[in-house]
Scaffold this active site. Sequence first.
Site, PDB file in Angstrom:
ATOM      1  N   ASP A 119       0.821  -1.219   0.000  1.00 15.49           N
ATOM      2  CA  ASP A 119       0.000   0.000   0.000  1.00 15.49           C
ATOM      3  C   ASP A 119       0.850   1.262   0.000  1.00 15.49           C
ATOM      4  O   ASP A 119       0.351   2.354  -0.273  1.00 15.49           O
ATOM      5  CB  ASP A 119      -0.940   0.022   1.203  1.00 15.49           C
ATOM      6  CG  ASP A 119      -0.196  -0.167   2.521  1.00 15.49           C
ATOM      7  OD1 ASP A 119       0.524   0.755   2.946  1.00 15.49           O
ATOM      8  OD2 ASP A 119      -0.334  -1.244   3.120  1.00 15.49           O
ATOM      9  N   ASP A 143       5.397  -6.304   7.278  1.00 16.62           N
ATOM     10  CA  ASP A 143       4.007  -5.898   7.030  1.00 16.62           C
ATOM     11  C   ASP A 143       3.300  -6.938   6.163  1.00 16.62           C
ATOM     12  O   ASP A 143       2.414  -6.604   5.383  1.00 16.62           O
ATOM     13  CB  ASP A 143       3.983  -4.527   6.342  1.00 16.62           C
ATOM     14  CG  ASP A 143       2.606  -3.897   6.336  1.00 16.62           C
ATOM     15  OD1 ASP A 143       1.850  -4.123   7.286  1.00 16.62           O
ATOM     16  OD2 ASP A 143       2.288  -3.183   5.363  1.00 16.62           O
TER      17      ASP A 143
END
Length: 366
Positions: free
Chosen positions: A201, A276
């Site tokens: 992202d 992540d």
Amino acid sequence: MAAARHSTLDFKLGAKADGEAILKGLQSIFQEQGMTESVHTWQDHGYLATYTNKNGSFANLRIYPHGLVLLDLQSYDSDVQGKQETDSLLNKIEEKMKELSQDSTGRVKRLPPIVRGGAIDRYWPTADGRLVEYDIDEVVYDEDSPYQNIKILHSKQFGNILILSGDVNLAESDLAYTRAIMGSGKEDYTGKDVLILGGGDGGILCEIVKLKPKMVTMVEIDQMVIDGCKKYMRRTCGDVLDNLRGDCYQVLIEDCIPVLKMYAKEGREFDYVINDLTAVPISTSPEEDSTWDFLRLILDLSMKVLKQDGKYFTQGNCVNLTEALSLYEEQLGRLYCPVEFSKEIVCVPSYLELWVFYTVWKKAKP
């Protein structure tokens, strides 16, 4: 796309339910709607009445002898008029039930209706199994990559939300997540070497490059996540995903495991490793869930490329999943090198539940 609107109305009576009186009292209300009644009776377990309409709508009225009365009403979620008619019917039933119970109604519970099968899905479970309805009003992006389904949905509160294979990942409102997984503002990234695992992202990368690091390497397997986010999540990633290389960063479109193994073999080390990739698995059976194997492998490889005085950051999971989080902490004690850890509980806006983040570091050598 046709969708079904499922409405509920619950009554907890202060005394035992008089099933026959309730059925008789409500009969005229359903008849006014053109609904046909069918009743099933149990000698010791109350009544089940089903009301059907020619337009396809139906209602189930369950009357338990101990005083619990439940109404489930299902209809097409077609237009404003249909919704108003449903609300009117529920209002009439609620008023009639109060009249029939002669003020002995201990509790009335009317939940917002659930819309099932709609063009826009607004419902997701929290990590600990509770149902959440988001204020989603638009499907911004919906594509299947070789690795996962990628959705970006617009929320009135949270902005665009990235959802990967049905899991809420990050919304434009969720800077709290990004800051937490970077150390909550307690770290100095100036002149440091940083490795990000996942992070498609672009939120972590965007925030770290502002802090003047020496070099940030981000390893993300899915180009399509990057493509979707750089177009529709710009409040999160800024312009860092427009190019895979910048003055102080590079983005590798690769599987992180071979990259970690290569770095470990070369003896390359980082001041910070930020994982992540995935949350701690909900499963509490590490021997049966391959996600735990993946997690342990990533942990071991990350420690091999982490400097002795470096730090490893990752998300945990929902604060309520105490058993799964305890199992994760047990895994930290089984790595090839001894480590210590701390954890922080953070409110991530779009998650609608408190989230745990971990900081892990190698024990000082004697």
